[in-house]
Design an enzyme around this catalytic site. Structure first.
Site, PDB file in Angstrom:
ATOM      1  N   ARG A 233      12.017  -4.009  -6.990  1.00  0.00           N
ATOM      2  CA  ARG A 233      13.227  -3.287  -6.584  1.00  0.00           C
ATOM      3  C   ARG A 233      14.423  -4.231  -6.705  1.00  0.00           C
ATOM      4  NH1 ARG A 233      11.163   0.745  -7.338  1.00  0.00           N
ATOM      5  NH2 ARG A 233      10.726   2.467  -5.930  1.00  0.00           N
ATOM      6  N   HIS A 281      15.510   0.181 -15.218  1.00  0.00           N
ATOM      7  CA  HIS A 281      14.492   0.677 -14.276  1.00  0.00           C
ATOM      8  C   HIS A 281      13.495   1.575 -15.022  1.00  0.00           C
ATOM      9  CE1 HIS A 281      13.633   1.700  -9.806  1.00  0.00           C
ATOM     10  NE2 HIS A 281      12.536   1.872 -10.538  1.00  0.00           N
TER      11      HIS A 281
HETATM   12  P1  NDP Z   1       1.360  -1.825  -3.188  1.00  0.00           P
HETATM   13  O1  NDP Z   1       1.747  -1.289  -1.870  1.00  0.00           O
HETATM   14  O2  NDP Z   1       0.035  -1.478  -3.742  1.00  0.00           O
HETATM   15  O3  NDP Z   1       1.445  -3.420  -3.149  1.00  0.00           O
HETATM   16  C1  NDP Z   1       2.476  -4.115  -2.515  1.00  0.00           C
HETATM   17  C2  NDP Z   1       2.111  -5.590  -2.463  1.00  0.00           C
HETATM   18  O4  NDP Z   1       3.217  -6.306  -1.896  1.00  0.00           O
HETATM   19  C3  NDP Z   1       0.892  -5.869  -1.591  1.00  0.00           C
HETATM   20  O5  NDP Z   1       0.112  -6.902  -2.148  1.00  0.00           O
HETATM   21  C4  NDP Z   1       1.532  -6.343  -0.292  1.00  0.00           C
HETATM   22  O6  NDP Z   1       0.733  -7.212   0.479  1.00  0.00           O
HETATM   23  C5  NDP Z   1       2.730  -7.101  -0.822  1.00  0.00           C
HETATM   24  N1  NDP Z   1       3.744  -7.269   0.222  1.00  0.00           N
HETATM   25  C6  NDP Z   1       4.404  -6.297   0.907  1.00  0.00           C
HETATM   26  N2  NDP Z   1       5.227  -6.854   1.811  1.00  0.00           N
HETATM   27  C7  NDP Z   1       5.065  -8.194   1.699  1.00  0.00           C
HETATM   28  C8  NDP Z   1       5.604  -9.324   2.377  1.00  0.00           C
HETATM   29  N3  NDP Z   1       6.503  -9.177   3.369  1.00  0.00           N
HETATM   30  N4  NDP Z   1       5.208 -10.542   1.998  1.00  0.00           N
HETATM   31  C9  NDP Z   1       4.302 -10.707   1.014  1.00  0.00           C
HETATM   32  N5  NDP Z   1       3.739  -9.695   0.326  1.00  0.00           N
HETATM   33  C10 NDP Z   1       4.129  -8.450   0.676  1.00  0.00           C
HETATM   34  O7  NDP Z   1       2.531  -1.422  -4.187  1.00  0.00           O
HETATM   35  P2  NDP Z   1       2.440  -1.198  -5.767  1.00  0.00           P
HETATM   36  O8  NDP Z   1       1.782  -2.376  -6.370  1.00  0.00           O
HETATM   37  O9  NDP Z   1       1.895   0.145  -6.076  1.00  0.00           O
HETATM   38  O10 NDP Z   1       4.005  -1.172  -6.134  1.00  0.00           O
HETATM   39  C11 NDP Z   1       4.838  -2.276  -5.866  1.00  0.00           C
HETATM   40  C12 NDP Z   1       6.300  -1.901  -6.045  1.00  0.00           C
HETATM   41  O11 NDP Z   1       6.612  -1.777  -7.430  1.00  0.00           O
HETATM   42  C13 NDP Z   1       6.723  -0.546  -5.481  1.00  0.00           C
HETATM   43  O12 NDP Z   1       6.923  -0.622  -4.089  1.00  0.00           O
HETATM   44  C14 NDP Z   1       8.002  -0.285  -6.237  1.00  0.00           C
HETATM   45  O13 NDP Z   1       9.101  -0.816  -5.526  1.00  0.00           O
HETATM   46  C15 NDP Z   1       7.813  -1.045  -7.542  1.00  0.00           C
HETATM   47  N6  NDP Z   1       7.723  -0.149  -8.712  1.00  0.00           N
HETATM   48  C16 NDP Z   1       8.659  -0.285  -9.704  1.00  0.00           C
HETATM   49  C17 NDP Z   1       8.580   0.482 -10.833  1.00  0.00           C
HETATM   50  C18 NDP Z   1       9.535   0.306 -11.955  1.00  0.00           C
HETATM   51  O14 NDP Z   1       9.564   1.118 -12.884  1.00  0.00           O
HETATM   52  N7  NDP Z   1      10.334  -0.741 -11.964  1.00  0.00           N
HETATM   53  C19 NDP Z   1       7.524   1.492 -11.000  1.00  0.00           C
HETATM   54  C20 NDP Z   1       6.592   1.536  -9.911  1.00  0.00           C
HETATM   55  C21 NDP Z   1       6.706   0.738  -8.810  1.00  0.00           C
HETATM   56  P3  NDP Z   1      -0.664  -6.710   1.102  1.00  0.00           P
HETATM   57  O15 NDP Z   1      -1.629  -6.689  -0.085  1.00  0.00           O
HETATM   58  O16 NDP Z   1      -0.997  -7.778   2.064  1.00  0.00           O
HETATM   59  O17 NDP Z   1      -0.422  -5.359   1.684  1.00  0.00           O
HETATM   60  C1  OXD Z   2       8.495   3.772  -8.523  1.00  0.00           C
HETATM   61  C2  OXD Z   2       9.573   3.538  -9.487  1.00  0.00           C
HETATM   62  O1  OXD Z   2       8.583   3.313  -7.381  1.00  0.00           O
HETATM   63  O2  OXD Z   2       9.564   4.179 -10.575  1.00  0.00           O
HETATM   64  O3  OXD Z   2       7.502   4.438  -8.906  1.00  0.00           O
HETATM   65  O4  OXD Z   2      10.447   2.717  -9.232  1.00  0.00           O
END
Ligand code: NDP
Ligand code: OXD
Length: 318
Positions: A233, A281
């Site tokens: 993000r 994005h």
């Molecule tokens: P998940 O919820 O599966 O994974 C999130 C990861 O971040 C987990 O490993 C989590 O830790 C870690 N995390 C969260 N908070 C913290 C913290 N404070 N400190 C350290 N680690 C942290 O999410 P996804 O993998 O499915 O997606 C990740 C992000 O990708 C989405 O939230 C979105 O913002 C972004 N995204 C962007 C897209 C784009 O087109 N640019 C498309 C899709 C998604 P833990 O394993 O311990 O829970």
């Molecule tokens: C998502 C994105 O969160 O597209 O899926 O950013």
């Protein structure tokens, strides 16, 4: 999949993500509306949202489930009038994960194989081969080892890179050197040449990619300086700090898919910076053709009393 009577309706509140395509896909199986009939519309049982109109979900007495049209839910949780207690399901889907893995591998390879240098050389008609370290000497560090981060880690391992991962809680992914929590952030960064950010935006992660983080990446690594890839993000990063780090040589290059403000302001220096690669994005765009069947399956399962998958932890914020 059974066709539902008009008395059970889906509210679709999607902005900036091709609402027509969502509408067409959902309405093949269920009745879809773009607005509730009045504030306390009793016919709305489900909502599919992306950056929903603020307050639109409030006061719907029979709302049972909210679906985020994307993997991230910061857009949804930011609504101060989000009804408490209604479960939220987010996107976890092979198709979306595949797109993100492609984006990450593409950007890692471009930094690793010095794509930016070659593009400048081509414009200048320079015939010069920079030193090229093999992938097994380069460490990619993934911040956020969730659905997307773990899949990217596995793909990068199979391509020969060393992979580090950082998460909130302790995590094991075969072949990945894992770190977790605030205390392990510095050792994780110190061991990383290419930083890939796949964190969700929460109170704990907002603004995390600042100068101090970039300054802790490995300085004497094989690429001649560390690189940043952010597909999580935009509000995770401080763009002024990224520019300062690039201009001071603390950071070698950056690939940014997300920005503090989207669309990126035409006046932003990131557009024209020679060391920055910008995408709008678009790393992993939600495709309703793939995602709607999964949502409909979850609605059917929910109605059969089966447990929901991919639920959001509202307290953690993701
Ligand atoms: P998940 O919820 O599966 O994974 C999130 C990861 O971040 C987990 O490993 C989590 O830790 C870690 N995390 C969260 N908070 C913290 C913290 N404070 N400190 C350290 N680690 C942290 O999410 P996804 O993998 O499915 O997606 C990740 C992000 O990708 C989405 O939230 C979105 O913002 C972004 N995204 C962007 C897209 C784009 O087109 N640019 C498309 C899709 C998604 P833990 O394993 O311990 O829970
Ligand atoms: C998502 C994105 O969160 O597209 O899926 O950013």
């Amino acid at each position: 999949m059974t066709e539902k009577p008009a008395s059970s309706r889906i509210l679709l509140s999607v902005t900036g993500m091709y609402p027509r395509r969502w509408h067409d896909a959902l309405s093949k199986a269920r009745t879809v509306v773009l607005e509730p009939d009045g504030e306390a519309d009793p016919t709305i049982e489900y909502a599919v949202v992306w950056k929903q109109k603020r307050g639109v979900l409030n006061g719907l007495p029979n709302l049972k489930l909210i679906f985020s049209a994307g993997a991230g839910v910061d857009h949804l949780l930011a609504d101060p009038e989000l009804p408490a207690g209604v479960p939220i399901v987010r996107v976890v889907a092979e198709n979306l994960t595949q797109h993100m893995v492609e984006y990450v591998c593409w950007r890692v390879f471009d930094h690793h194989r010095q794509g930016m240098t070659y593009r400048v050389q081509q414009v200048q008609k320079v015939w010069h081969e920079p030193l090229q370290p093999p992938a097994n000497e380069v460490a990619v560090g993934i911040m956020g080892l969730g659905e997307l981060g773990s899949a990217a880690a596995k793909a990068l391992l199979s391509l020969g890179f060393k992979v580090n991962g950082w998460s909130r809680r302790e995590k094991r992914v075969e072949g990945v050197s894992t770190f977790h929590g605030e205390a392990a952030l510095t050792p994780f960064l110190n061991a990383t040449d290419i930083l890939v950010v796949l964190l969700p935006l929460t109170g704990a992660t907002e603004g995390i990619i600042d100068f101090s983080v970039l300054d802790r990446l490995r300085k004497d690594g094989p690429l001649g300086g560390p690189c940043l890839i952010n597909a999580g993000r935009g509000q995770l990063q401080k763009e002024a700090d990224i520019l300062r780090a690039l201009d001071q040589g603390v950071l070698k290059e950056a690939s940014l898919d997300v920005f503090e403000q989207e669309p990126l302001d035409p006046k932003s220096p990131l557009w024209t910076h020679p060391k920055v690669f910008v995408t709008p994005h678009a790393a992993a765009t939600s495709d309703p053709a793939h995602l709607v069947p999964l949502m409909l399956e979850q609605m059917d399962a929910f109605e059969r009393g089966e447990p929901l998958k991919n639920l959001v932890d509202r307290e953690a914020g993701y």
